[in-house]
Each structure stands twice: as structure tokens, then as C-alpha cells.
Scaffold this motif. Structure first.
Motif, mmCIF file in Angstrom:
data_model
loop_
_atom_site.group_PDB
_atom_site.id
_atom_site.type_symbol
_atom_site.label_atom_id
_atom_site.label_comp_id
_atom_site.label_asym_id
_atom_site.label_seq_id
_atom_site.Cartn_x
_atom_site.Cartn_y
_atom_site.Cartn_z
ATOM 1 N N GLY A 51 0.824 -1.209 0.000
ATOM 2 C CA GLY A 51 0.000 0.000 0.000
ATOM 3 C C GLY A 51 0.857 1.258 0.000
ATOM 4 N N PHE A 52 1.810 1.328 0.917
ATOM 5 C CA PHE A 52 2.550 2.586 1.080
ATOM 6 C C PHE A 52 3.559 2.816 -0.045
ATOM 7 C CE2 PHE A 52 1.973 4.292 5.659
ATOM 8 C CZ PHE A 52 0.608 4.284 5.469
ATOM 9 N N ILE A 53 4.162 1.744 -0.577
ATOM 10 C CA ILE A 53 5.045 1.935 -1.739
ATOM 11 C C ILE A 53 4.198 2.461 -2.906
ATOM 12 C CG2 ILE A 53 6.451 0.749 -3.481
ATOM 13 C CD1 ILE A 53 7.983 1.094 -0.921
ATOM 14 N N THR A 54 2.996 1.905 -3.047
ATOM 15 C CA THR A 54 2.108 2.358 -4.118
ATOM 16 C C THR A 54 1.754 3.834 -3.960
ATOM 17 O OG1 THR A 54 1.158 0.151 -4.346
ATOM 18 C CG2 THR A 54 -0.162 1.985 -5.184
ATOM 19 N N PHE A 55 1.356 4.220 -2.754
ATOM 20 C CA PHE A 55 0.956 5.626 -2.547
ATOM 21 C C PHE A 55 2.146 6.560 -2.768
ATOM 22 C CE2 PHE A 55 -2.285 3.667 0.490
ATOM 23 C CZ PHE A 55 -3.259 3.638 -0.482
ATOM 24 N N GLY A 56 3.314 6.175 -2.223
ATOM 25 C CA GLY A 56 4.502 7.010 -2.413
ATOM 26 C C GLY A 56 4.789 7.204 -3.900
ATOM 27 N N MET A 57 4.688 6.097 -4.639
ATOM 28 C CA MET A 57 4.955 6.147 -6.072
ATOM 29 C C MET A 57 3.936 7.039 -6.803
ATOM 30 S SD MET A 57 4.721 2.921 -8.666
ATOM 31 C CE MET A 57 2.938 2.870 -8.742
ATOM 32 N N LEU A 58 2.662 6.871 -6.449
ATOM 33 C CA LEU A 58 1.629 7.666 -7.136
ATOM 34 C C LEU A 58 1.802 9.156 -6.838
ATOM 35 C CD1 LEU A 58 -1.526 5.388 -6.624
ATOM 36 C CD2 LEU A 58 -0.270 5.782 -8.751
ATOM 37 N N TYR A 59 2.108 9.502 -5.591
ATOM 38 C CA TYR A 59 2.312 10.925 -5.250
ATOM 39 C C TYR A 59 3.520 11.498 -5.987
ATOM 40 C CZ TYR A 59 -1.179 10.992 -1.502
ATOM 41 O OH TYR A 59 -2.349 10.963 -0.795
ATOM 42 N N TRP A 60 4.503 10.645 -6.257
ATOM 43 C CA TRP A 60 5.682 11.110 -7.000
ATOM 44 C C TRP A 60 5.338 11.272 -8.488
ATOM 45 C CZ3 TRP A 60 8.778 9.591 -11.054
ATOM 46 C CH2 TRP A 60 10.009 10.249 -11.171
ATOM 47 N N LEU A 61 4.567 10.306 -9.001
ATOM 48 C CA LEU A 61 4.276 10.291 -10.439
ATOM 49 C C LEU A 61 3.319 11.387 -10.880
ATOM 50 C CD1 LEU A 61 3.675 6.522 -11.370
ATOM 51 C CD2 LEU A 61 5.382 8.044 -12.354
ATOM 52 N N TRP A 62 2.280 11.588 -10.097
ATOM 53 C CA TRP A 62 1.166 12.418 -10.573
ATOM 54 C C TRP A 62 1.573 13.841 -10.964
ATOM 55 C CZ3 TRP A 62 -0.897 8.410 -11.884
ATOM 56 C CH2 TRP A 62 -2.215 8.305 -12.250
ATOM 57 N N PRO A 63 2.338 14.553 -10.096
ATOM 58 C CA PRO A 63 2.737 15.907 -10.510
ATOM 59 C C PRO A 63 3.574 15.872 -11.779
ATOM 60 C CG PRO A 63 3.190 15.562 -8.190
ATOM 61 C CD PRO A 63 2.836 14.230 -8.761
ATOM 62 N N ARG A 64 4.339 14.818 -11.974
ATOM 63 C CA ARG A 64 5.229 14.773 -13.141
ATOM 64 C C ARG A 64 4.472 14.542 -14.429
ATOM 65 N NH1 ARG A 64 8.011 14.025 -8.903
ATOM 66 N NH2 ARG A 64 10.186 14.737 -8.812
ATOM 67 N N ILE A 65 3.572 13.560 -14.435
ATOM 68 C CA ILE A 65 2.898 13.318 -15.716
ATOM 69 C C ILE A 65 1.816 14.364 -15.981
ATOM 70 C CG2 ILE A 65 3.459 10.846 -15.746
ATOM 71 C CD1 ILE A 65 0.611 10.225 -15.021
ATOM 72 N N PHE A 66 1.351 15.068 -14.919
ATOM 73 C CA PHE A 66 0.356 16.123 -15.148
ATOM 74 C C PHE A 66 0.987 17.516 -15.140
ATOM 75 C CE2 PHE A 66 -2.479 12.642 -14.027
ATOM 76 C CZ PHE A 66 -3.446 12.791 -15.001
ATOM 77 N N GLN A 67 2.304 17.587 -15.093
ATOM 78 C CA GLN A 67 3.060 18.840 -15.218
ATOM 79 C C GLN A 67 2.571 19.924 -14.269
ATOM 80 O OE1 GLN A 67 3.759 19.609 -19.638
ATOM 81 N NE2 GLN A 67 1.802 18.532 -19.648
#
Lengths: 712, 62
Positions: free
Chosen positions: A354-370
Motif C-alpha cells: 500500500g505505502f510503496i504504491t501511494f509514495g509512487m503515485l504521489y511522486w508520479l502524478w505531478p510529473r505526468i500532469f506537469q
């Protein structure tokens, strides 16, 4: 070499990411519902579709294959493209993979609700969906290996090794464990029986944890943790040792799920030894993750992404220490079948996955949505409520597991069981169940906050669907530089690497399984053990449909506390006609292997109508539709034939006679019920078949000299 | 009963021994491999995820 321009596909990453969070909420919500059902049994509303036995597989499959599965694909697609400096091999295959996987999830959810299940844990799906999974998995594999083949980076980073081992091993596990012979479109029988089926299932079950919930997430850790911390992994050399020893050892440890069962002792010991050995690579990986943050710990205080990852990796360390401990015989004797196991898996699932997933999503989202993350505050809130949720979940479950186990084993000074009524041991832990459901609700609330944050971030930015990148192409006729080490031969070449990784996992599987399969003629056949009658077989299929094995084991361990409570311990030879085996893994209710003949037929009849009539305070849901629904006998003859094909010794041509025998036995039970006071007992109802099966359970060896082993 | 099953499989003792040997030789193989890795390669490998880090300004982090 000319520099080539190409584009990373962020759209597929976004799709998998949103699917992760959406299915996460669904899976966790079902988890909270079944957690509450354990102390509010009427919450199943006396409906077949909402009982614990059907919803529990829905919960486990949703969080494992829908939530964690989509999370793996999110991170693997993102990191694979960047590490290979290439767009995915085929956009079409990416889309087929995405939509195919979501279709599988929807079909799975529907089939569980309707009671279509093989009963084998985390492999409950019936054969048509199994085939669909295989096809979609192959699509994923082609897409991944295709990308690796057209890469612009000669070396394969360690994360990719973990992805490759995941793709290969999950394919092997899925195919071997799903070997089943169809009766019709929605029903099949495992080709393995009894002990062999149990070993195959737990070789699968254990390695599903290894290669679906561990190796891909380690791949994510080795990519996203350095990214988030902005520094390379602590030790790349350690990651190599970590990888090879982990995949090599993990594959052997499956039998630790069957300690003190009828599984041969040598296999149990093998499982224990390799489980203990597993601590080394697991902790190597955990330390490698945590030490990556050396010199960056000040940032952990401020950055919610790093917080999630630190707790995630720590939870991995805790559960990979606990797992080997639980495989030690004397500890397993106390913890197995109890809520301790539930606590253990949730530290891993909620904390690590769960937490690796959330950490990853919080890192990814700003990047792919600029854009920037919508709210760092909310991400911190998510972190804290999630962490507290894990604590409120795990602690009461540890307490409950230990309490119940000690009560099961407590004897009076005179040598009798202190708590002979199983219900006493259940009611004692109800307060723990209540606290656990609060912990689960907190974790779910955190996930909802995270979903909102992701949604707002996406809405504020615009998706960078095709992200521009540049890299020189690989030289076609590349020669290894003089003096290059032979390791580069392995590590730089995907095909060599894949072959050796496959060999590593197959050796473990083969040494463990081959003796079990060849042992078939050597399992002590017990002369008095006979195949099920047609009515019992139908009853057994109802038992499977309702998922009774989710709460009741059929495996009495050779302890005095168990033989006192349940009767003679279970023997390997008693299960030779059990396609599939139904040993279970958890005793929310009592073991049922020797239930046959313990109560009169009418007791079962009334108990299924409303368990609380016969056992006040019982947590079991009502099954009153079994008293009203007619038994479907249109496939009875086919079922006998399928069983014959699988080697169950029914007489030649018995299928033609099966229906008559079924009716005769049903009339007999209905007559019994009428004499026992059930005036309206009807021989055509499902309950009759279930009673026939329950009354047969474990009776074959009663009154006979036990274990007349015939060794040939 | 378990003892009987064990004895009935001819040569069962060999399985745990084989497993141990395979594992130990595999482990030695990996350790040698790792020890022989040269520093330059390791440094290149471990920096692979960070190579394309040109987006740090987007999230405002350094």
C-alpha cells in the motif's frame, strides 16, 4: 551515433494509476464490510451474494490483483520506458493489457459474488478467466520483452530484473496451479488431489506473495526510492545479491503454509529451512532501501513521498522477519489458523504494498500532469491516518490470534479442554474484531483522501501524454570491450538473463514438487477411504460455492488439544479423492474434518437456516436459501465422469446410475430429518446434499484400524 | 505414518542434500560475481534511474 528523438507514453501510466486507486477503494471497502460482518453477522442480509465466504475472496483478489496489480503496471510501465530509453513496444498491446486486466477484474468480482470459485486461495477464478489471465499476461510479456529488445540502453537496471522474474514466475505459477478439468463453462475440478493439490496450491500461494507482491514492488522500490530521494541506491552490488538469492530461495518456501498438516515431513522441513534463509536476502533488500536515504533523513520529515516509502520498506522488513519466524514449527503451532496470520499479511499488504504504491503515485502524478501536487498537507494526513490504520489493524489481530490459540490449547488440571466450546474462544476476541474494523476504516479513509488529491492534481494540470526524450541508438554490432567481465554477458543480455532467472525458479519448484507427484502411489492408501457418493459430491460443490473453506479448516493437526476437540488427526490418505483439497488456512469457525456423525441431520438443517438457533452467539451468516433452492443435478453424471478421468475409482459406467443413487440417498436424509422433527424436509433441496457431505466428512476411517498403509 | 511415507520413497534423503548443494553453489557463484564487479560499471548502473532527471523543476523539488 545519431541521437534519436522518441516519446514516452504517459497515458498508459495514468490509466493504470487511476485504476489502482479506484480498485484500491473497492477492495478495501469490501475488506471493511467483511471485517464488520464478523461481529455483525446479519450484515449479510441473509442473501447468498453477500456472505463472508463469497466476499472474502473478492476482497483478497481485489486488493492483490486489482489494487497491487494495477500499481505494478503503473510503475513498471513508467520506469521500464525510462530505464530502456524507449517507448513501450506497442501502444496497442499496452491498451489490450490495460483493458484486458480491468475486464478480468470485473469478471472476477462477478464470479465471486455468484459463488463461481475453485476454492484455491488467490486462484479462485474458474477456468475461462484463468485462460483470459494467461492471454493478457502473455500480452504484457510481449510488450515488456519487446521494449527491452528495442532499448537504447545496453545495461538492464536491477528494477528490470525484478520485473522479468515477475513476468516469468507468475506465468509458471498460474499455469501449474490452475490445471483443472472443466465440468462445464463455470465449473472445474483441480487435476491434483489432496496432499498434492495442497502442496501445489501453497507453492503457488506463497510465490504469488513472492512474485506478485514482493519482486515487482522491489523493482518499484529500486527505481522510485532513488528517484524520490534523488540519490542512487545504497549498494548496487547488494541489490544483485539481493535479487538472485531472493528469487532462488523464495520459490522453495511454500510448504511452510502446511506445517503440521498431512504433508510429508521432509517437505515441511524444506519449507522451514528455506524460510529462515529468506531473512537474509529480504533484509538485504530492506537495508538497501533504507540506507539509500543516508544523508537525506532530514527530507523524510518534510516529504510525504519519502515518509510513505520509509514506512513501506520498514513494513517489508517487519513482515519478512515475521514470516520466517511463523514457519518455525513450534511458533506455527500457535499462530496457524488464527488471526495472527491475518495481522501478518496486512502489515505486508497495507504497509509494504500500500505505502510503496501511494509514495509512487504521489511522486508520479505531478510529473505526468506537469503541475504541483494539489495538497502536500492532505498527503501528510493520508500518511498519518494510514499509518495509524495499520497499527489499529495489526495490534488487535495479533492479540486476537494469540488469545484464541492459547484458549484452544488450554487444559484443566484434570486434563480436559478448558474451553471445549469453540464459541467461547470466538466471543473472547470479538472486541478485537471491532477495533480491527476501525483500523481498516482509517486506512480506507486515507486512501480516499489520496484519491481526492490525485484527482485534484490531475484536474489542475494537463497530462503530458507523450513525453519527449532523446538518446542515441544502440550500436548494432557491439563487441564487449577487452577484459569485460563475464557478468556483463549475463546482465546486459535480456535473453540470457531471462533463461537463467527461469532456471533459478524452476529448480526450486521441481525439487519440491516432483517427489510429491511421484509419491502418489506411496501415499498410504487407506482401504476404507472411498470416493464420495453423487449426493455428497454435489454437497461438496455447495461447500465450495459458499466458500465455507474461508472460515473452516479440514485439517486436524496432531496435537492433543486438537484431537481432544475434533477427533483423530487428519491423514494424507484420507484426501486422495479430494479434487480440490479443502484444508483451509484459517479457523474463524471450528475445524470440520471430523464433523461427520457428530450431530444429527436436523442439527445441520436448523444450523444452516440460522446458526444462532443452534449456537447462540455464533458469527456465522445464515444460509437459509439452501433450504429453499432445488439441487441442480443436471451435471451430476458429468461430474462423476470428470472425476473418473482424474482417477477417482468409480465403477465403469457409474455415471449413468449416479442420479438414481443420489435420489435414494436424498430420500434417506429427508426421512431422517422428518423423524428428527423437520416436518417439511424436502429431498430435492440443496441442504440435503450439504448435509450428506458434512455427515460423510472424516468418517471413512472411523471404526477401522487407522492407517492400514499399503506400500507398493 | 510420516516415517512410513518417507521410507517408502526410494532415495528420498537425496532431495534435501541436492537442494542444499544447489543453493550453496549458486550463492558462491553470485558472491564471486559481485566481488568481481568493477567500480565504474557499478557507478554507471546505480545512476541509471537518475539519468533522465530533468523534470525536478516541475514538482518544485531540487
Amino acid at each position: 551515433m545519431a541521437v534519436e528523438t522518441f516519446y514516452y507514453d504517459n497515458k498508459i501510466v495514468r490509466n493504470f494509476g487511476f485504476a489502482t486507486i479506484a480498485w484500491g477503494i473497492v477492495g478495501m471497502l469490501v475488506g471493511v464490510i467483511i471485517a464488520i460482518q464478523l461481529y455483525v453477522p446479519w450484515l449479510s442480509f441473509n442473501l447468498p451474494w453477500t456472505t463472508f465466504g463469497r466476499l472474502r475472496p473478492l476482497h483478497t483478489n481485489a486488493v492483490v490483483f486489482a489494487f497491487a496489480g494495477n500499481a505494478i503496471f503503473t510503475g513498471a510501465y513508467y520506469s521500464l520506458m525510462r530505464l530502456t530509453k524507449a517507448r513501450m513496444f506497442s501502444d496497442t498491446l499496452s491498451k489490450i493489457h490495460f483493458w484486458g486486466w480491468q475486464l478480468i477484474i470485473v469478471l472476477a468480482a462477478l464470479s465471486f459474488v455468484f459463488g463461481i470459485t475453485t476454492s484455491k486461495e488467490y486462484a479462485e477464478l474458474e477456468w475461462p478467466i484463468d485462460i483470459l489471465i494467461t492471454i493478457i499476461w502473455v500480452v504484457f510479456a510481449i510488450n515488456m520483452f519487446g521494449t527491452i529488445a528495442k532499448r537504447r540502453e545496453r545495461h538492464l537496471y536491477v528494477a528490470i530484473w525484478f520485473y522479468i522474474s515477475t513476468v516469468i514466475t507468475v506465468a509458471v505459477l498460474h499455469i501449474v496451479n490452475s490445471m483443472e478439468l472443466p465440468v462445464h463453462l463455470l465449473k472445474s475440478y483441480s487435476v491434483y488431489a489432496g496432499v498434492q493439490d495442497a502442496l501445489t496450491q501453497w507453492w503457488y500461494g506463497h510465490n504469488a506473495v513472492a512474485f506478485f507482491l514482493t519482486t515487482p514492488f522491489l523493482g518499484l522500490m529500486y527505481y522510485f526510492l532513488p528517484k524520490a530521494a534523488n540519490r542512487p541506491v545504497f549498494s548496487y552490488k547488494l541489490s544483485i545479491v539481493h535479487f538472485w538469492s531472493l528469487i532462488f530461495i523464495y520459490i522453495w518456501a511454500g510448504p511452510h503454509h502446511l506445517i503440521y498438516t498431512a504433508l510429508p515431513d521432509w517437505a515441511q522441513t524444506l519449507g522451514t529451512v528455506f524460510s529462515i534463509a529468506l531473512i537474509a536476502p529480504s533484509w538485504g533488500g530492506m537495508l538497501n532501501g533504507l540506507l539509500t536515504l543516508r544523508g537525506a533523513w532530514d527530507r523524510v520529515r518534510e516529504d510525504p513521498i519519502l515518509k510513505f516509502m520509509v514506512v513501506g520498506v520498514t513494513a517489508y522488513g517487519m513482515s519478512t522477519f515475521e514470516g520466517p519466524m511463523l514457519s518455525i514449527k513450534s511458533i506455527n503451532a500457535i499462530t496457524h489458523y488464527t488471526d495472527w496470520t491475518i495481522a501478518h499479511v496486512h502489515v505486508g499488504a497495507l504497509g509494504w504494498n500500500g505505502f510503496i504504491t501511494f509514495g509512487m503515485l504521489y511522486w508520479l502524478w505531478p510529473r505526468i500532469f506537469q503541475t504541483k501536487l494539489h495538497s502536500v498537507k492532505q498527503a501528510n494526513l493520508h500518511f498519518w491516518i494510514g499509518t495509524l490504520g495499520i497499527i489499529f489493524y495489526a495490534l488487535p489481530m495479533y492479540w486476537a490470534g494469540l488469545t484464541q490459540s492459547l484458549m484452544w490449547k488450554e487444559f484443566t488440571a484434570d486434563g480436559f479442554l478448558q474451553y471445549p466450546n469453540f464459541l467461547e474462544t470466538v466471543q473472547q476476541i470479538v472486541p478485537m474484531y471491532i477495533v480491527r474494523s476501525i483500523g481498516g476504516t482509517m486506512f480506507l479513509a486515507g486512501t480516499c483522501i489520496g484519491a481526492w488529491n490525485m484527482f485534484k492534481t490531475a484536474a489542475a494540470g494537463t497530462l503530458l501524454a507523450n513525453e519527449k526524450a532523446e538518446a542515441p541508438a544502440l550500436e548494432k554490432d557491439f563487441k564487449e570491450p577487452q577484459g569485460a567481465h563475464w557478468h556483463q554477458w549475463l546482465e546486459g543480455k535480456a535473453v540470457h538473463f531471462t533463461v537463467w532467472a527461469t532456471v533459478a525458479i524452476l529448480i526450486g519448484g521441481a525439487v519440491e514438487m516432483i517427489p510429491m507427484y511421484t509419491v502418489k502411489s506411496n501415499v498410504p492408501t487407506i482401504a476404507s477411504v472411498k470416493p464420495y457418493t453423487p449426493l455428497e459430491l454435489e454437497g461438496r460443490d455447495i461447500y465450495i460455492r459458499e466458500g465455507c473453506n474461508n472460515c473452516h479448516s479440514q485439517m486436524i493437526r496432531p496435537f492433543r488439544s486438537e484431537t481432544e476437540r475434533y477427533g483423530e488427526y487428519s491423514k494424507a490418505g484420507e484426501f486422495v479423492y479430494d479434487h480440490p483439497f479443502l484444508w483451509g488456512s484459517k479457523r474463524t469457525g471450528p475445524d470440520l474434518h471430523r464433523i461427520g456423525g457428530k450431530y444429527p441431520d436436523a442439527w445441520h438443517y436448523n444450523h444452516m437456516d440460522d446458526p444462532r438457533l443452534m449456537s447462540p452467539g455464533s458469527l456465522m451468516p445464515r444460509y437459509s436459501w439452501l433450504l429453499e433452492d432445488d439441487l441442480d443435478t443436471q451435471y451430476t453424471a458429468t461430474k462423476i465422469e470428470v472425476m473418473q478421468t482424474l482417477g477417482v475409482p468409480y465403477a465403469e459406467g457409474y455415471a449413468g446410475q449416479a442420479l438414481n443413487d443420489l435420489k435414494t440417498q436424498a430420500e434417506q436424509i429427508a426421512a431422517n430429518l422428518r423423524t428428527q422433527g423437520v416436518a417439511n424436509a424436502d429431498a430435492s433441496k440443496e441442504i440435503i446434499a450439504l448435509i450428506a457431505y458434512l455427515q460423510r466428512l472424516g468418517t471413512d476411517i472411523k471404526g477401522n484400524a487407522v492407517s492400514q498403509a499399503v506400500h507398493k | 505414518m510420516i516415517r512410513n511415507v518417507l521410507e517408502s520413497i526410494s532415495g528420498i534423503e537425496i532431495y534435501p542434500i541436492i537442494s542444499l548443494l544447489i543453493f550453496i553453489s549458486f550463492f558462491i557463484f553470485i558472491i564471486t560475481w559481485v566481488v568481481k564487479l568493477d567500480k565504474k560499471t557499478v557507478s554507471k548502473l546505480e545512476n541509471m534511474p537518475l539519468d533522465d532527471d530533468d523534470q525536478s523543476q516541475i514538482s518544485g523539488r531540487k
